[in-house]
Scaffold this motif. Sequence first.
Motif, PDB file in Angstrom:
ATOM      1  N   SER A 188     -10.314 -53.555 -22.754  1.00 14.22           N
ATOM      2  CA  SER A 188     -10.721 -52.509 -21.824  1.00 14.22           C
ATOM      3  C   SER A 188     -10.660 -51.153 -22.523  1.00 14.22           C
ATOM      4  CB  SER A 188      -9.830 -52.517 -20.593  1.00 14.22           C
ATOM      5  OG  SER A 188      -8.527 -52.186 -20.937  1.00 14.22           O
ATOM      6  N   SER A 189     -11.667 -50.336 -22.197  1.00 16.94           N
ATOM      7  CA  SER A 189     -11.692 -48.986 -22.767  1.00 16.94           C
ATOM      8  C   SER A 189     -12.062 -48.005 -21.650  1.00 16.94           C
ATOM      9  CB  SER A 189     -12.698 -48.911 -23.914  1.00 16.94           C
ATOM     10  OG  SER A 189     -13.988 -49.109 -23.425  1.00 16.94           O
ATOM     11  N   LYS A 190     -11.895 -46.754 -21.977  1.00 13.37           N
ATOM     12  CA  LYS A 190     -12.207 -45.711 -21.002  1.00 13.37           C
ATOM     13  C   LYS A 190     -13.712 -45.686 -20.784  1.00 13.37           C
ATOM     14  CE  LYS A 190     -11.755 -40.819 -20.212  1.00 13.37           C
ATOM     15  NZ  LYS A 190     -11.456 -39.548 -20.804  1.00 13.37           N
ATOM     16  N   PHE A 191     -14.134 -45.563 -19.502  1.00 17.95           N
ATOM     17  CA  PHE A 191     -15.562 -45.526 -19.161  1.00 17.95           C
ATOM     18  C   PHE A 191     -16.151 -44.174 -19.528  1.00 17.95           C
ATOM     19  CE2 PHE A 191     -18.919 -44.401 -16.156  1.00 17.95           C
ATOM     20  CZ  PHE A 191     -19.836 -45.411 -16.435  1.00 17.95           C
ATOM     21  N   GLN A 192     -17.292 -44.201 -20.243  1.00 12.44           N
ATOM     22  CA  GLN A 192     -18.013 -42.973 -20.579  1.00 12.44           C
ATOM     23  C   GLN A 192     -19.464 -43.148 -20.174  1.00 12.44           C
ATOM     24  OE1 GLN A 192     -17.459 -42.293 -24.746  1.00 12.44           O
ATOM     25  NE2 GLN A 192     -15.738 -40.921 -24.367  1.00 12.44           N
TER      26      GLN A 192
ATOM     27  N   GLN B 284     -22.847 -38.541 -21.726  1.00 12.79           N
ATOM     28  CA  GLN B 284     -21.700 -37.942 -22.414  1.00 12.79           C
ATOM     29  C   GLN B 284     -21.627 -38.419 -23.851  1.00 12.79           C
ATOM     30  OE1 GLN B 284     -18.403 -39.144 -20.003  1.00 12.79           O
ATOM     31  NE2 GLN B 284     -18.575 -37.366 -18.625  1.00 12.79           N
ATOM     32  N   GLN B 285     -22.052 -39.606 -24.098  1.00 15.28           N
ATOM     33  CA  GLN B 285     -22.002 -40.146 -25.450  1.00 15.28           C
ATOM     34  C   GLN B 285     -23.048 -39.495 -26.340  1.00 15.28           C
ATOM     35  OE1 GLN B 285     -22.552 -44.302 -24.875  1.00 15.28           O
ATOM     36  NE2 GLN B 285     -20.523 -44.634 -23.991  1.00 15.28           N
TER      37      GLN B 285
END
Length: 180
Positions: free
Chosen positions: A6-10, A14-15
Amino acid sequence: MVKRKSSKFQRLSQQLEAKPPIPSSDDRPIMGLKTTKNFIVSNAVQAIIQEPKIVNIKEESFLEKETYGKIPSYLSKVKQDIQREKELVEEYVKQQNNEMNDAGGQMEYEIMDEEERKTLIQSLKKKWDEVNSRYQKICHRVTNSLGDIKRKEMQEAELQQLEDDIERLSRPGPLYILKQ
């Protein structure tokens, strides 16, 4: 079952758009910078050197349009409406004639001939010219008697009546007159 990390949602936006970092409070703006550029002269030189913009102004030729010389569709509709109204008026007049004849009335109407109409208009115009010339002679007199004033008023009324008659006879369409 495979476990994902799991990672932070971006968001995708924003990317893609990375903004520059905010300057720190220790950074100070550079003070005292001055330019030696003369903006007035440089602007004038740039305006002189610059080539004028080429604008394609193509004048429309109305003769080359596909609708040139053709009657608009709305005018044909108006013509048809006018024709229908004429037919209704003629039908109404005929109906009125028939009712008058059935009721024992002696009134019958006929359509005036076009040549007769033109000769009548011409004779009314001649009469108007004669009355107008007499009227003009009376108008320019210095002394006006009671008789002159009455003649002037009578001629004004006669001129007005002649003008009204000429206007009525000049209207387009059939002219119905009483049979004798």
